[in-house]
Design a protein around this motif. Structure first.
Motif, mmCIF file in Angstrom:
data_model
loop_
_atom_site.group_PDB
_atom_site.id
_atom_site.type_symbol
_atom_site.label_atom_id
_atom_site.label_comp_id
_atom_site.label_asym_id
_atom_site.label_seq_id
_atom_site.Cartn_x
_atom_site.Cartn_y
_atom_site.Cartn_z
ATOM 1 N N ALA A 1 43.758 69.566 -14.183
ATOM 2 C CA ALA A 1 43.260 70.758 -13.490
ATOM 3 C C ALA A 1 42.913 71.808 -14.536
ATOM 4 C CB ALA A 1 44.306 71.292 -12.524
ATOM 5 N N ASP A 2 41.743 72.387 -14.411
ATOM 6 C CA ASP A 2 41.234 73.308 -15.424
ATOM 7 C C ASP A 2 42.179 74.485 -15.631
ATOM 8 O OD1 ASP A 2 39.243 74.068 -17.295
ATOM 9 O OD2 ASP A 2 38.462 75.544 -15.873
ATOM 10 N N ARG A 3 42.537 74.695 -16.902
ATOM 11 C CA ARG A 3 43.417 75.777 -17.344
ATOM 12 C C ARG A 3 44.835 75.681 -16.774
ATOM 13 N NH1 ARG A 3 41.541 80.053 -20.302
ATOM 14 N NH2 ARG A 3 39.337 79.838 -20.883
ATOM 15 N N ASP A 4 45.158 74.530 -16.215
ATOM 16 C CA ASP A 4 46.534 74.269 -15.800
ATOM 17 C C ASP A 4 47.192 73.336 -16.809
ATOM 18 O OD1 ASP A 4 48.928 73.725 -14.610
ATOM 19 O OD2 ASP A 4 48.101 72.662 -12.887
ATOM 20 N N ASN A 5 46.727 72.076 -16.871
ATOM 21 C CA ASN A 5 47.261 71.144 -17.870
ATOM 22 C C ASN A 5 46.167 70.607 -18.794
ATOM 23 O OD1 ASN A 5 46.036 69.608 -15.858
ATOM 24 N ND2 ASN A 5 47.509 67.926 -16.016
ATOM 25 N N GLY A 6 45.038 71.298 -18.848
ATOM 26 C CA GLY A 6 43.932 70.928 -19.722
ATOM 27 C C GLY A 6 42.725 71.778 -19.416
ATOM 28 N N LEU A 7 41.622 71.473 -20.064
ATOM 29 C CA LEU A 7 40.349 72.123 -19.772
ATOM 30 C C LEU A 7 39.385 71.084 -19.223
ATOM 31 C CD1 LEU A 7 39.689 74.506 -22.825
ATOM 32 C CD2 LEU A 7 40.804 75.029 -20.643
ATOM 33 N N VAL A 8 38.549 71.502 -18.278
ATOM 34 C CA VAL A 8 37.570 70.622 -17.645
ATOM 35 C C VAL A 8 36.185 71.172 -17.944
ATOM 36 C CG1 VAL A 8 36.764 69.638 -15.471
ATOM 37 C CG2 VAL A 8 39.215 70.029 -15.824
ATOM 38 N N PHE A 9 35.291 70.320 -18.444
ATOM 39 C CA PHE A 9 33.922 70.758 -18.730
ATOM 40 C C PHE A 9 32.940 70.082 -17.791
ATOM 41 C CE2 PHE A 9 34.015 66.867 -21.178
ATOM 42 C CZ PHE A 9 32.695 66.417 -21.192
ATOM 43 N N ALA A 10 31.742 70.640 -17.717
ATOM 44 C CA ALA A 10 30.709 70.097 -16.843
ATOM 45 C C ALA A 10 30.220 68.767 -17.400
ATOM 46 C CB ALA A 10 29.548 71.081 -16.723
ATOM 47 N N PRO A 11 30.256 67.697 -16.613
ATOM 48 C CA PRO A 11 29.899 66.374 -17.123
ATOM 49 C C PRO A 11 28.538 66.344 -17.814
ATOM 50 C CG PRO A 11 30.812 66.209 -14.916
ATOM 51 C CD PRO A 11 30.639 67.672 -15.191
ATOM 52 N N ARG A 12 28.531 65.690 -18.991
ATOM 53 C CA ARG A 12 27.309 65.406 -19.747
ATOM 54 C C ARG A 12 26.643 66.647 -20.349
ATOM 55 N NH1 ARG A 12 28.144 62.169 -15.747
ATOM 56 N NH2 ARG A 12 27.331 63.621 -14.207
ATOM 57 N N GLU A 13 27.275 67.815 -20.296
ATOM 58 C CA GLU A 13 26.666 69.044 -20.819
ATOM 59 C C GLU A 13 27.270 69.388 -22.175
ATOM 60 O OE1 GLU A 13 26.472 72.334 -18.181
ATOM 61 O OE2 GLU A 13 25.594 71.163 -16.534
ATOM 62 N N GLN B 1 38.131 63.570 -23.607
ATOM 63 C CA GLN B 1 37.521 62.481 -22.840
ATOM 64 C C GLN B 1 36.181 63.013 -22.353
ATOM 65 O OE1 GLN B 1 37.128 62.672 -19.142
ATOM 66 N NE2 GLN B 1 35.839 60.835 -19.294
ATOM 67 N N CYS B 2 35.092 62.285 -22.628
ATOM 68 C CA CYS B 2 33.762 62.856 -22.357
ATOM 69 C C CYS B 2 32.764 61.775 -21.952
ATOM 70 C CB CYS B 2 33.251 63.619 -23.578
ATOM 71 S SG CYS B 2 33.292 62.681 -25.125
ATOM 72 N N SER B 3 33.179 60.836 -21.141
ATOM 73 C CA SER B 3 32.309 59.728 -20.752
ATOM 74 C C SER B 3 31.066 60.226 -20.026
ATOM 75 C CB SER B 3 33.077 58.740 -19.876
ATOM 76 O OG SER B 3 34.195 58.229 -20.572
ATOM 77 N N LEU B 4 29.976 59.472 -20.168
ATOM 78 C CA LEU B 4 28.685 59.896 -19.634
ATOM 79 C C LEU B 4 28.477 59.516 -18.178
ATOM 80 C CD1 LEU B 4 26.294 59.174 -22.630
ATOM 81 C CD2 LEU B 4 27.653 61.204 -22.123
ATOM 82 N N ARG B 5 29.367 58.720 -17.618
ATOM 83 C CA ARG B 5 29.387 58.486 -16.181
ATOM 84 C C ARG B 5 30.837 58.586 -15.734
ATOM 85 N NH1 ARG B 5 28.203 52.743 -17.751
ATOM 86 N NH2 ARG B 5 30.039 51.490 -17.214
ATOM 87 N N PRO B 6 31.092 58.729 -14.463
ATOM 88 C CA PRO B 6 32.462 58.943 -14.031
ATOM 89 C C PRO B 6 33.395 57.836 -14.499
ATOM 90 C CG PRO B 6 30.951 59.417 -12.233
ATOM 91 C CD PRO B 6 30.125 58.810 -13.325
ATOM 92 N N ILE C 1 40.860 67.971 -23.159
ATOM 93 C CA ILE C 1 39.596 68.350 -22.535
ATOM 94 C C ILE C 1 39.041 67.121 -21.841
ATOM 95 C CG2 ILE C 1 37.244 69.207 -22.918
ATOM 96 C CD1 ILE C 1 38.270 70.485 -25.526
ATOM 97 N N VAL C 2 38.654 67.249 -20.563
ATOM 98 C CA VAL C 2 38.111 66.105 -19.843
ATOM 99 C C VAL C 2 36.841 66.500 -19.098
ATOM 100 C CG1 VAL C 2 40.418 65.145 -19.517
ATOM 101 C CG2 VAL C 2 39.355 66.447 -17.665
#
Length: 390
Positions: free
Chosen positions: A327-339, A292-297, A315-316
């Motif tokens: 939650a990052d490295r708990d049940n998925g990975l979280v990346f910095a929005p729009r990067e 999931q990688c939307s460009l706004r929240p 990945i969200v």
């Protein structure tokens, strides 16, 4: 003033401004496929000849469908400036009067606005017929998300008059709470067709063959961002990138742009535009990594709930509704929005570490509060019943 509800369940009119393949529309279809003791009617604008109508295709027997009033188009299709604003205002007024004239609305115990635009004319129709109404908040009610005029109307006209509020995430609720007067308020995720798997049964393949995004083709859903991140993370072959979803709300040109970008980036042979899928579970099951990688929240991110429920390495983007679920490295990975490079790094991490993929997949399936549609339907019905008597 409250009105007595009828024996056997409330009469509920659900209003939506569109019948296209959007998240709000699919969520309402799934809701109405649950077995609630109510009497529902769906009211939509008249559609263009040959246009997609997800309600006509999917509503169960016993749900009345009424199409009336002017056709509404997406904000980006309606143009900008004073003339476009005047045209939209005229359509909203016409929709309100058409809604108020309907026998189903005059007989309703409660109206439910399924989308932000519909909530404006539902509020006006409710005032004309003295019928309480519920607003289903599926957008962040901010100028960045829905524009200045819509934000003003929601805050000053719609929200203070609502008998009930359903927010699809805490993020959406926070944008409306200062303007709400009712105490009938709940945070309920949208019906997403979840079939949670047993975490103990979740396995992952030794290598990542298919990375994918399940979302309609729309610039703000982030397909271009993911395409660029994929090209950076997988420049030398191996995995494929799959986009499930078709263009809606006038975004056919964006799909052509994505195809051109895939050629430009040299990954055309490893990118698949699979189009709309009527079997979301099968689409997700075919993927090894889900994004999931939307460009706004994202207000909620139904696709995120679907990924987690299926036990997929996910990945969200680290904002909005998805950040409430992952939650990052708990049940998925979280990346910095729009990067792009942050997303590319997350993709590379999952490709390179099968042990991490397996752990995140099992934890995804164990995410708390992944509700099936029947459970969500009960909670939404409760808000409708309480609002009818507010």
């Amino acid at each position: 003033m409250s009105r007595p509800t009828r024996p056997g369940g409330v009469n509920v009119v659900f209003a939506d401004h569109s019948s296209e393949r959007g998240g709000a529309e699919f969520a309402l279809v799934r809701l109405l496929q649950t077995s609630q003791p109510w009497h529902p009617t769906v009211v939509l604008p008249r559609a263009a000849p040959g246009a997609t109508n997800v309600f006509a295709e999917s509503l169960p027997e016993g749900v009345a469908l009424v199409q009336t009033g002017p056709r509404h188009v997406a904000r980006q299709q309606g143009g900008s400036g004073a003339l476009a604003a005047a045209r939209l205002a005229a359509k909203i007024l016409a929709s309100a009067f058409d809604l108020a004239r309907l026998r189903a609305v005059r007989d309703a115990d409660v109206l439910v606005a399924n989308t932000t635009r519909a909530s404006v004319y539902v509020a006006a129709a409710g005032a004309l017929t003295r019928t309480p109404f519920v607003v289903h908040i599926r957008d962040l009610i901010t100028e960045d998300a829905i524009g200045g005029p819509a934000t003003h109307l929601m805050r000053q006209f719609v929200l203070p008059r609502a008998a009930g509020i359903i927010a699809n995430s805490r993020a959406t609720l926070e944008t409306v709470l200062p303007y709400v007067r009712t105490d009938v308020v709940d945070v309920i995720p949208s019906p997403s067709g979840l079939h949670p798997v047993d975490p103990a049964t979740v396995t992952v393949p030794a290598t990542v063959a298919r990375i994918g995004l399940v979302a309609r083709i729309d610039p703000w859903k982030g397909q271009e961002l993911l395409l660029r991140a994929f090209a950076s993370a997988c420049p030398d072959g191996g995995a494929r990138l799959v986009f499930f979803g078709g263009p809606s709300f006038g975004h056919e040109e964006f799909l052509r742009d994505l195809n051109a970008l895939a050629r430009e980036l040299g990954v055309e042979e490893r990118v698949e535009f699979a189009g709309h899928s009527s079997d979301i579970a099968a689409a997700i099951d075919s993927l090894d990594v889900c994004v999931q990688c939307s460009l706004r929240p994202e207000p909620l991110g139904q696709n995120v709930l679907q990924y987690l429920s299926a036990g997929k390495p996910t990945i969200v983007s680290g904002e909005g509704g998805p950040a409430e679920w992952v939650a990052d490295r708990d049940n998925g990975l979280v990346f910095a929005p729009r990067e792009v490079e942050s997303l590319a790094a997350a993709i590379r991490t999952l490709i390179d570490d099968s042990d991490l993929r397996g752990r995140l997949a099992r934890r995804a399936a164990a995410t708390p509060d992944l509700l099936v549609d029947e459970e969500i339907g009960i909670r939404i019905r409760d808000v409708a019943e309480r609002s009818a008597n507010w």
